[in-house]
Design a protein around this motif. Sequence first.
Motif: not given
Length: 183
Positions: A57-78
């Motif tokens: 729920e906490g992670v989803r809120a960061v992703i979906t709240t306006p003015g908020s984003r969760l930046m993901v870092v990938e190496r290859g497809d991981e």
Amino acid sequence: MDTATPQDTDRIAYRDAVEDDVPVLVPLVESAYRGDSSRGGWTTEADILQGQRTDEEGVRAVITTPGSRLMVVERGDEIVACCQLELRGEAAYFGMFAVRPELQGAGLGRRIIEEAERRVRETWGVDEMHMTVISVREELISWYERRGYRRTGRMTPFPYGDERFGVPQRDDLQFELLVKPLV
């Protein structure tokens, strides 16, 4: 400790998280801060906090709240790291920073925070980044100070009794605001 070399972290890509990433992101954040797996890196909170660091729920809120984003870092497809970026008035907030423990210590964290700072300047036009760190985490605070963040002495209480944030193992926890000018 098995740590990555700089070459291991050279080929990385950044993107905004989507809701389908939540099942991967929660264990990533947990592994960087809590439990025995977190002891493989240097950012562990296992000695001061037990229980969860976040939940779906906490992670989803960061992703979906306006003015908020969760930046993901990938190496290859991981997915190997993430951080929260949130617009808060004239500043951006940096949080939920997690790097897989076995990749810590090779410069990846420094690269991620630099990219996060660049993105909030470009995207939101802010000239300051804020974060809160548990005040007893001296080694972590020193790491941020070497990256230009300064301690403000402004403290907020730790949410004792709310197990969504963990189970404290000591009674002196509080958050300190760290600030960095981005101009």
